[in-house]
Design a protein around this motif. Sequence first.
Motif, short mmCIF file in Angstrom:
data_model
loop_
_atom_site.label_atom_id
_atom_site.label_comp_id
_atom_site.label_asym_id
_atom_site.label_seq_id
_atom_site.Cartn_x
_atom_site.Cartn_y
_atom_site.Cartn_z
N LEU A 1 0.82 -1.22 0.00
CA LEU A 1 0.00 0.00 0.00
C LEU A 1 0.85 1.27 0.00
O LEU A 1 0.42 2.30 -0.52
CB LEU A 1 -0.97 -0.01 1.18
N GLU A 2 2.07 1.20 0.55
CA GLU A 2 2.97 2.35 0.54
C GLU A 2 3.41 2.72 -0.87
O GLU A 2 3.89 3.83 -1.10
CB GLU A 2 4.19 2.09 1.42
N LEU A 3 3.23 1.83 -1.83
CA LEU A 3 3.52 2.14 -3.22
C LEU A 3 2.41 2.99 -3.84
O LEU A 3 2.64 3.68 -4.83
CB LEU A 3 3.69 0.86 -4.04
N ILE A 4 1.23 2.93 -3.25
CA ILE A 4 0.06 3.61 -3.80
C ILE A 4 -0.28 4.86 -2.98
O ILE A 4 -0.67 5.89 -3.54
CB ILE A 4 -1.15 2.66 -3.82
N TYR A 5 -0.15 4.75 -1.67
CA TYR A 5 -0.53 5.83 -0.75
C TYR A 5 0.70 6.28 0.05
O TYR A 5 1.70 5.59 0.11
CB TYR A 5 -1.61 5.34 0.22
#
Length: 127
Positions: free
Chosen positions: A29-33
């Motif tokens: 998710l850190e890649l998106i947000y």
Amino acid sequence: MKQPTKQNMENIWLKEPEDHDFPAAQDYLELIYEPTEAAKLAKKLKAAKTIIKKSKDIFRASGLHILPADNKHIQANIQKIVERKKLSPILLVRDNGRVVIADGYHRLCCSYYLTEDLDVPCRLVSR
């Protein structure tokens, strides 16, 4: 590689996600947000109840393509099922009309190859 039998496919899922799934989901998710948003979503996923959805519906909502059946991770999950080892539920985030597969993409592909109508336990939270 052996293919699962009907008997192998009964109850292939764990009731709850494994502990290591949540940090993996946060990492993805850190890649998106932003990292703080990803951490909040991972925390919400950990607290959410496990629900059941069909594999075909999860794919449709995600907009992702199914990986080839000969993908090594999919084959490893199929082998787990043959060996009667259970798979961890899928972790999903609902965001603006689509579903982000935060953890479990290969398990979802595996389940789709077994049968697109397979019930998949998952955790689903909204952004």
